[in-house]
Scaffold this motif. Structure first.
Motif, PDB file in Angstrom:
ATOM      1  N   ASP A 116      19.375   2.367   1.736  1.00  0.00           N
ATOM      2  CA  ASP A 116      18.340   1.430   2.182  1.00  0.00           C
ATOM      3  C   ASP A 116      17.007   1.779   1.515  1.00  0.00           C
ATOM      4  O   ASP A 116      16.761   2.917   1.123  1.00  0.00           O
ATOM      5  CB  ASP A 116      18.166   1.495   3.709  1.00  0.00           C
ATOM      6  N   ARG A 117      16.127   0.797   1.418  1.00  0.00           N
ATOM      7  CA  ARG A 117      14.818   0.986   0.798  1.00  0.00           C
ATOM      8  C   ARG A 117      13.714   0.583   1.762  1.00  0.00           C
ATOM      9  O   ARG A 117      13.839  -0.412   2.482  1.00  0.00           O
ATOM     10  CB  ARG A 117      14.725   0.171  -0.500  1.00  0.00           C
ATOM     11  N   VAL A 118      12.641   1.375   1.776  1.00  0.00           N
ATOM     12  CA  VAL A 118      11.482   1.127   2.623  1.00  0.00           C
ATOM     13  C   VAL A 118      10.264   1.038   1.708  1.00  0.00           C
ATOM     14  O   VAL A 118       9.962   1.977   0.974  1.00  0.00           O
ATOM     15  CB  VAL A 118      11.283   2.254   3.657  1.00  0.00           C
ATOM     16  N   ALA A 119       9.554  -0.085   1.736  1.00  0.00           N
ATOM     17  CA  ALA A 119       8.427  -0.308   0.830  1.00  0.00           C
ATOM     18  C   ALA A 119       7.107  -0.195   1.580  1.00  0.00           C
ATOM     19  O   ALA A 119       7.007  -0.521   2.765  1.00  0.00           O
ATOM     20  CB  ALA A 119       8.545  -1.679   0.174  1.00  0.00           C
ATOM     21  N   PHE A 120       6.080   0.257   0.862  1.00  0.00           N
ATOM     22  CA  PHE A 120       4.753   0.444   1.437  1.00  0.00           C
ATOM     23  C   PHE A 120       3.727   0.356   0.314  1.00  0.00           C
ATOM     24  O   PHE A 120       4.064   0.509  -0.866  1.00  0.00           O
ATOM     25  CB  PHE A 120       4.653   1.803   2.144  1.00  0.00           C
ATOM     26  N   PRO A 121       2.456   0.113   0.631  1.00  0.00           N
ATOM     27  CA  PRO A 121       1.443  -0.033  -0.427  1.00  0.00           C
ATOM     28  C   PRO A 121       1.342   1.222  -1.294  1.00  0.00           C
ATOM     29  O   PRO A 121       1.500   2.346  -0.809  1.00  0.00           O
ATOM     30  CB  PRO A 121       0.145  -0.272   0.354  1.00  0.00           C
ATOM     31  N   SER A 122       1.044   1.031  -2.575  1.00  0.00           N
ATOM     32  CA  SER A 122       0.971   2.168  -3.496  1.00  0.00           C
ATOM     33  C   SER A 122      -0.209   3.078  -3.193  1.00  0.00           C
ATOM     34  O   SER A 122      -0.184   4.266  -3.542  1.00  0.00           O
ATOM     35  CB  SER A 122       0.897   1.671  -4.945  1.00  0.00           C
ATOM     36  N   LEU A 123      -1.251   2.553  -2.586  1.00  0.00           N
ATOM     37  CA  LEU A 123      -2.338   3.362  -2.031  1.00  0.00           C
ATOM     38  C   LEU A 123      -2.220   3.272  -0.521  1.00  0.00           C
ATOM     39  O   LEU A 123      -2.489   2.215   0.067  1.00  0.00           O
ATOM     40  CB  LEU A 123      -3.700   2.850  -2.484  1.00  0.00           C
ATOM     41  N   ALA A 124      -1.804   4.358   0.120  1.00  0.00           N
ATOM     42  CA  ALA A 124      -1.442   4.231   1.528  1.00  0.00           C
ATOM     43  C   ALA A 124      -1.482   5.561   2.256  1.00  0.00           C
ATOM     44  O   ALA A 124      -1.399   6.638   1.659  1.00  0.00           O
ATOM     45  CB  ALA A 124      -0.040   3.636   1.658  1.00  0.00           C
ATOM     46  N   TYR A 125      -1.604   5.456   3.549  1.00  0.00           N
ATOM     47  CA  TYR A 125      -1.395   6.523   4.507  1.00  0.00           C
ATOM     48  C   TYR A 125      -0.041   7.184   4.203  1.00  0.00           C
ATOM     49  O   TYR A 125       0.980   6.493   4.106  1.00  0.00           O
ATOM     50  CB  TYR A 125      -1.396   5.819   5.857  1.00  0.00           C
ATOM     51  N   PRO A 126       0.039   8.492   4.026  1.00  0.00           N
ATOM     52  CA  PRO A 126       1.273   9.135   3.553  1.00  0.00           C
ATOM     53  C   PRO A 126       2.463   9.010   4.493  1.00  0.00           C
ATOM     54  O   PRO A 126       3.605   9.200   4.059  1.00  0.00           O
ATOM     55  CB  PRO A 126       0.868  10.611   3.398  1.00  0.00           C
ATOM     56  N   THR A 127       2.246   8.690   5.760  1.00  0.00           N
ATOM     57  CA  THR A 127       3.344   8.712   6.725  1.00  0.00           C
ATOM     58  C   THR A 127       4.348   7.593   6.501  1.00  0.00           C
ATOM     59  O   THR A 127       5.490   7.689   6.950  1.00  0.00           O
ATOM     60  CB  THR A 127       2.786   8.686   8.165  1.00  0.00           C
TER      61      THR A 127
END
Length: 367
Positions: A116-127
């Motif tokens: 599975d893949r989880v996406a998040f902004p490239s500049l983001a809160y590390p959690t």
């Protein structure tokens, strides 16, 4: 490989330890350190919330994971008033033990894992990345979520207003992203914890009818009282949205005993029922922001984005650690931008969460 080292190898290196030498330099300033590196509240908990907490202090029994009826009423009522969310029932809300807990464990609680893949902004809160790694999913940073390959993508994190940049997604951008995610069967989790701290624009929730079309299917919105109400020490937060997803999360969290303490539930009801303290706290941050921004710009910084949230995304067009070192010599500690992704390598994050006296000290030093 030992069990301990196997767990550690899944996680990124904890970045804040790298800041310790600079913290020591800043602390050596004759007038003491001005710590603008961490966004932790410093102002008092509003009296109305303290009273609610102490009134509920005699709570010998276990609280429920779903929360009291009064709490669920407060959550749905606030979501309707503040987010524009229509037709919210108790099934559309769930209290959580601080928003960071949910961010870190949501992929695991959704039963995501290898493949599975989880996406998040490239500049983001590390959690966001940590949460993906904890369950064995693939973390995927993005600049434009609608440009992602949807294959295997199960969870898409949004963060508006952003930590660290303070950038805000427009209503049109959110609408486009929601439509794309629904087309590809991707669950959106929107971290909206800074929604009440906006300076130059008015952010929208993914639960607003103009964004979601009046349906909460495939959408979760995460909210926290840490910043708006100075309740970081209470761990008071909640998630709202898709009732079917929240039902599954409720079952998992019951088994895990993930209960918001009863006095904190009562405090949350009081906090969401009072807007006066929110406006007072917002005014404090606005004054600190105005003073600090002017001082940074006069000192040669450029402020990018920062139209909302509790940070000034600042640059002198040099490597971020050079900026950290420069400010540490002035007794000011800030967070290097590369803590939040490689794209932050020439910025620093300057928090507004310091007392008026410490902000005034920073302004004088920058001058």
């Amino acid at each position: 490989m030992s069990t301990v080292s196997a767990v550690s190898s899944r996680l990124p290196v904890f970045p804040w330890d790298k800041l310790e030498p600079y913290k020591a330099t800043a602390a050596a300033h004759p007038d003491g350190i001005v710590d603008l590196s961490i966004g932790t509240p410093v102002d008092p908990v509003p009296a109305v919330i303290q009273r609610a907490l102490t009134s509920a202090a005699d709570s010998p029994g276990y609280p429920t994971v779903w929360g009291t009826v009064e709490l669920r009423d407060a959550l749905t009522g606030w979501a309707g008033r503040r987010l524009g969310a229509r037709g919210m029932t108790h099934g559309h809300v769930l209290p959580v033990v601080g928003s960071k807990e949910l961010v870190a464990w949501l992929p695991t609680q959704l039963a995501l894992g290898t493949g599975d893949r989880v996406a998040f902004p490239s500049l983001a809160y590390p959690t966001y990345e940590v949460g993906a790694r904890l369950c064995g999913a693939e973390p995927v940073p993005y600049d434009d979520p609608t440009a992602l390959d949807p294959a295997g993508l199960k969870l898409l994190w949004l963060n508006s207003p952003s930590n660290p940049t303070g950038a805000v997604l427009s209503k049109d951008e959110l609408t486009r992203i929601v439509a794309w995610a629904r087309e590809h069967g991707v669950l959106i989790a929107s971290d909206e914890c800074y929604l009440d701290l906006c300076w130059e624009t008015e952010p929208f929730s993914v639960l607003h009818p103009d964004v979601c079309g009046g349906s909460y299917e495939g959408l979760l919105a995460v909210h926290s009282l840490s910043k708006r109400s100075n309740l970081a020490g209470y761990r008071a937060a909640f998630v709202a949205g898709d009732a079917a997803v929240l039902y599954e999360l409720l079952q998992v969290r019951k088994h895990g005993g993930m209960m918001t303490p009863a006095p904190v539930q009562a405090a949350t009801v009081a906090a969401l029922g009072d807007e006066t303290h929110v406006q007072e706290q917002r005014a404090r941050y606005a004054a600190r922001r105005t003073a600090l921004r002017a001082a940074l710009e006069a000192h040669g910084f450029r402020i990018d984005h920062s139209e909302a949230s509790l940070y000034l995304w600042s640059t002198r067009d040099e490597p971020c650690w050079d900026t950290v070192a420069h400010l540490a010599e002035l007794g000011i500690l800030v967070a290097p931008g590369d803590f939040y992704g490689p794209g932050g390598g020439r910025h620093v994050r300057v928090a507004l969460t310091a007392t008026d006296e410490r902000i005034e000290a920073a302004v004088k030093r920058l001058g």
